[in-house]
Motif scaffolding. Sequence first.
Motif, PDB file in Angstrom:
ATOM      1  N   LYS A  35       0.828  -1.206   0.000  1.00  0.00           N
ATOM      2  CA  LYS A  35       0.000   0.000   0.000  1.00  0.00           C
ATOM      3  C   LYS A  35       0.859   1.251   0.000  1.00  0.00           C
ATOM      4  O   LYS A  35       0.534   2.252  -0.621  1.00  0.00           O
ATOM      5  CB  LYS A  35      -0.911  -0.019   1.225  1.00  0.00           C
ATOM      6  CG  LYS A  35      -2.004  -1.079   1.149  1.00  0.00           C
ATOM      7  CD  LYS A  35      -2.895  -1.014   2.374  1.00  0.00           C
ATOM      8  CE  LYS A  35      -4.001  -2.071   2.291  1.00  0.00           C
ATOM      9  NZ  LYS A  35      -4.844  -2.051   3.496  1.00  0.00           N
ATOM     10  N   LYS A  50       2.060   1.932  -3.474  1.00  0.00           N
ATOM     11  CA  LYS A  50       1.010   2.438  -4.361  1.00  0.00           C
ATOM     12  C   LYS A  50       0.710   3.900  -4.102  1.00  0.00           C
ATOM     13  O   LYS A  50       0.175   4.591  -4.950  1.00  0.00           O
ATOM     14  CB  LYS A  50      -0.249   1.593  -4.197  1.00  0.00           C
ATOM     15  CG  LYS A  50      -0.110   0.192  -4.792  1.00  0.00           C
ATOM     16  CD  LYS A  50      -1.398  -0.584  -4.655  1.00  0.00           C
ATOM     17  CE  LYS A  50      -1.256  -1.974  -5.256  1.00  0.00           C
ATOM     18  NZ  LYS A  50      -2.491  -2.762  -5.138  1.00  0.00           N
ATOM     19  N   ASP A  68       3.394  -3.176  -9.859  1.00  0.00           N
ATOM     20  CA  ASP A  68       2.007  -3.183  -9.393  1.00  0.00           C
ATOM     21  C   ASP A  68       1.200  -1.986  -9.904  1.00  0.00           C
ATOM     22  O   ASP A  68       0.031  -1.839  -9.549  1.00  0.00           O
ATOM     23  CB  ASP A  68       1.954  -3.229  -7.864  1.00  0.00           C
ATOM     24  CG  ASP A  68       2.669  -2.044  -7.219  1.00  0.00           C
ATOM     25  OD1 ASP A  68       3.406  -1.342  -7.932  1.00  0.00           O
ATOM     26  OD2 ASP A  68       2.476  -1.816  -6.014  1.00  0.00           O
ATOM     27  N   ARG A  69       1.824  -1.141 -10.745  1.00  0.00           N
ATOM     28  CA  ARG A  69       1.090   0.018 -11.275  1.00  0.00           C
ATOM     29  C   ARG A  69       1.181   0.101 -12.798  1.00  0.00           C
ATOM     30  O   ARG A  69       1.022   1.160 -13.392  1.00  0.00           O
ATOM     31  CB  ARG A  69       1.618   1.308 -10.633  1.00  0.00           C
ATOM     32  CG  ARG A  69       1.445   1.323  -9.116  1.00  0.00           C
ATOM     33  CD  ARG A  69       1.848   2.628  -8.494  1.00  0.00           C
ATOM     34  NE  ARG A  69       0.916   3.699  -8.835  1.00  0.00           N
ATOM     35  CZ  ARG A  69       1.070   4.968  -8.425  1.00  0.00           C
ATOM     36  NH1 ARG A  69       2.104   5.295  -7.658  1.00  0.00           N
ATOM     37  NH2 ARG A  69       0.199   5.884  -8.766  1.00  0.00           N
ATOM     38  N   LYS A 115      -0.876  -1.300 -15.061  1.00  0.00           N
ATOM     39  CA  LYS A 115      -2.166  -1.022 -15.686  1.00  0.00           C
ATOM     40  C   LYS A 115      -2.475   0.467 -15.627  1.00  0.00           C
ATOM     41  O   LYS A 115      -2.949   1.059 -16.601  1.00  0.00           O
ATOM     42  CB  LYS A 115      -3.265  -1.835 -15.003  1.00  0.00           C
ATOM     43  CG  LYS A 115      -3.184  -3.319 -15.298  1.00  0.00           C
ATOM     44  CD  LYS A 115      -4.176  -4.118 -14.488  1.00  0.00           C
ATOM     45  CE  LYS A 115      -5.577  -3.944 -14.970  1.00  0.00           C
ATOM     46  NZ  LYS A 115      -6.522  -4.899 -14.345  1.00  0.00           N
ATOM     47  N   GLU A 116      -2.186   1.077 -14.494  1.00  0.00           N
ATOM     48  CA  GLU A 116      -2.389   2.521 -14.348  1.00  0.00           C
ATOM     49  C   GLU A 116      -1.504   3.290 -15.316  1.00  0.00           C
ATOM     50  O   GLU A 116      -1.936   4.273 -15.937  1.00  0.00           O
ATOM     51  CB  GLU A 116      -2.073   2.923 -12.908  1.00  0.00           C
ATOM     52  CG  GLU A 116      -2.205   4.406 -12.619  1.00  0.00           C
ATOM     53  CD  GLU A 116      -1.770   4.751 -11.201  1.00  0.00           C
ATOM     54  OE1 GLU A 116      -1.602   5.950 -10.932  1.00  0.00           O
ATOM     55  OE2 GLU A 116      -1.593   3.829 -10.376  1.00  0.00           O
ATOM     56  N   SER A 171     -11.782  -1.132 -13.048  1.00  0.00           N
ATOM     57  CA  SER A 171     -11.334  -2.461 -13.486  1.00  0.00           C
ATOM     58  C   SER A 171      -9.974  -2.856 -12.920  1.00  0.00           C
ATOM     59  O   SER A 171      -9.448  -3.911 -13.274  1.00  0.00           O
ATOM     60  CB  SER A 171     -11.263  -2.507 -15.021  1.00  0.00           C
ATOM     61  OG  SER A 171     -10.296  -1.588 -15.515  1.00  0.00           O
ATOM     62  N   LYS A 172      -9.407  -2.042 -12.027  1.00  0.00           N
ATOM     63  CA  LYS A 172      -8.036  -2.293 -11.588  1.00  0.00           C
ATOM     64  C   LYS A 172      -7.892  -3.588 -10.806  1.00  0.00           C
ATOM     65  O   LYS A 172      -6.804  -4.168 -10.763  1.00  0.00           O
ATOM     66  CB  LYS A 172      -7.504  -1.109 -10.783  1.00  0.00           C
ATOM     67  CG  LYS A 172      -8.180  -0.886  -9.435  1.00  0.00           C
ATOM     68  CD  LYS A 172      -7.551   0.310  -8.711  1.00  0.00           C
ATOM     69  CE  LYS A 172      -8.185   0.537  -7.344  1.00  0.00           C
ATOM     70  NZ  LYS A 172      -7.551   1.687  -6.645  1.00  0.00           N
ATOM     71  N   LYS A 173      -8.973  -4.072 -10.172  1.00  0.00           N
ATOM     72  CA  LYS A 173      -8.892  -5.316  -9.410  1.00  0.00           C
ATOM     73  C   LYS A 173      -9.169  -6.546 -10.272  1.00  0.00           C
ATOM     74  O   LYS A 173      -9.001  -7.675  -9.811  1.00  0.00           O
ATOM     75  CB  LYS A 173      -9.861  -5.272  -8.227  1.00  0.00           C
ATOM     76  CG  LYS A 173      -9.481  -4.242  -7.166  1.00  0.00           C
ATOM     77  CD  LYS A 173     -10.401  -4.309  -5.957  1.00  0.00           C
ATOM     78  CE  LYS A 173      -9.970  -3.304  -4.894  1.00  0.00           C
ATOM     79  NZ  LYS A 173     -10.844  -3.339  -3.692  1.00  0.00           N
ATOM     80  N   MET A 174      -9.592  -6.339 -11.518  1.00  0.00           N
ATOM     81  CA  MET A 174      -9.796  -7.459 -12.435  1.00  0.00           C
ATOM     82  C   MET A 174      -8.460  -7.923 -12.988  1.00  0.00           C
ATOM     83  O   MET A 174      -7.522  -7.124 -13.118  1.00  0.00           O
ATOM     84  CB  MET A 174     -10.706  -7.043 -13.602  1.00  0.00           C
ATOM     85  CG  MET A 174     -12.119  -6.668 -13.220  1.00  0.00           C
ATOM     86  SD  MET A 174     -13.090  -6.187 -14.694  1.00  0.00           S
ATOM     87  CE  MET A 174     -13.164  -7.773 -15.551  1.00  0.00           C
ATOM     88  N   SER A 175      -8.361  -9.184 -13.323  1.00  0.00           N
ATOM     89  CA  SER A 175      -7.171  -9.634 -14.036  1.00  0.00           C
ATOM     90  C   SER A 175      -7.147  -8.978 -15.411  1.00  0.00           C
ATOM     91  O   SER A 175      -8.197  -8.621 -15.963  1.00  0.00           O
ATOM     92  CB  SER A 175      -7.176 -11.156 -14.194  1.00  0.00           C
ATOM     93  OG  SER A 175      -8.160 -11.555 -15.130  1.00  0.00           O
ATOM     94  N   ASN A 203      -5.590  -2.848 -20.652  1.00  0.00           N
ATOM     95  CA  ASN A 203      -5.305  -4.129 -20.016  1.00  0.00           C
ATOM     96  C   ASN A 203      -4.534  -5.079 -20.922  1.00  0.00           C
ATOM     97  O   ASN A 203      -3.772  -5.913 -20.439  1.00  0.00           O
ATOM     98  CB  ASN A 203      -6.612  -4.778 -19.558  1.00  0.00           C
ATOM     99  CG  ASN A 203      -7.221  -4.058 -18.373  1.00  0.00           C
ATOM    100  OD1 ASN A 203      -6.826  -4.258 -17.241  1.00  0.00           O
ATOM    101  ND2 ASN A 203      -8.179  -3.184 -18.644  1.00  0.00           N
TER     102      ASN A 203
END
Length: 415
Positions: A4, A7, A133-134, A136-137, A286-290, A335
């Motif tokens: 966390k 992030k 971990d970022r 996708k963002e 959608s960030k928690k989706m694969s 994605n």
Amino acid sequence: MHSKKLKSLPLPTAVWALFVVRLVVSAGAFVGPFLAMTLTMKLGYDEARAGFFMSALSIVFAVGLLIGGKLGDSYNKAHVLRNLQVLAAFGFLACAVCGFTWYLPYLIALAMGVLNGSWPVINALLADVAPVDRRKESFSLLYWGNNIGFSIGPLIAGFLFNRMPRALFVGNALALFVAAAVVTIFVKVDPAAKAADRAADAAPDDESTRGKKLSVFSIFRSYPVLLLYGISAVFTAFVYNQFGFTLPLFLNDLLGKARGPEAYGLVMTANGLTVVVFTMVVSFLSKKMSSLNAVALGSVFYALGFGAYYFARGLPFVLMATSVWTIGEILGATNGNAFIAERSPPAFRSRINSAISVAYIAGNALAPLAAGPLAKAFGSKSVWPLIAATALLSALMVFGVHRFDRKYSIAPSLH
């Protein structure tokens, strides 16, 4: 807690620099959107000859992508990106100097082919500089900048086209020089961060080193999930390219040839505005989706949006349907790139990006070949059920790739 805290940190400077690069290059993309008009209105090509040249240009783009991918994996990605942008800029300046002569289209093809070689490099470079971990963002940010730029560029180019047509080439070149300067100054890859990135990707250093000596086909054999995703990309591109092929024909049939071109411009605006307004919202939701499930959901939105055109009776309904499938575009673009970054060995990211981009080109090329005869025989409206069904097939394929990935995705040996 440590995750966390990471992030909460701001994205690296290099990520924001690449955002600026995509925005500037897209805002300065004056030549590509007006190429068909340049060929027909400035050089006297008829529609058939212009269409043949545009189709042949896809081959040049594919070659540029493959060469750019190879260079990006073989040398420093930031240096390769900068050099390709500078070479393309000089190519556009040569176009401005030569003017509207018979060999201008070949100079344009050369410059655009070189520029296309930079796209897999910038995607691979972003994967190197963005926190794992970022990603996708970060890809969402680049996609957002790309579309902001494209919402600006055609307006400027349209103003210049009849008033100062050679300025199209000069403006495109200047944008690329600016982008190259941003890359040179701000885009650096921290060796420690790169080592951590490789560890997070479960790609041992000795494996990455050996990978540089292998062909891209070896990687696809060792990572079949990437090959399967590339095959699904052909179907996705086939669906998406109907935006540029079937939709203009459909609007002419629906509204008449007098209103069709104007309506298509409004549809393009609706697409661009939806991207600009909703990219960050969709990315957050959608960030928690694969990554693959999000891509599959994007194809479902394609089916809903493109399929809805079949029931359209006027422009307002068309605009709403366009906004629906544009949500699918956002999900797929952000994605899909993140998935490629997740599954590609670091030493092969540029080439994997280029190979999958070629799959998209194949889908784009198939779109008019299949939809054209159907529209001619039964009318453009008849194409939309086929496109909706293909989009659903694409969603099922991507979901299947996701299941395969979860079951078999173990870092393989590259011996």
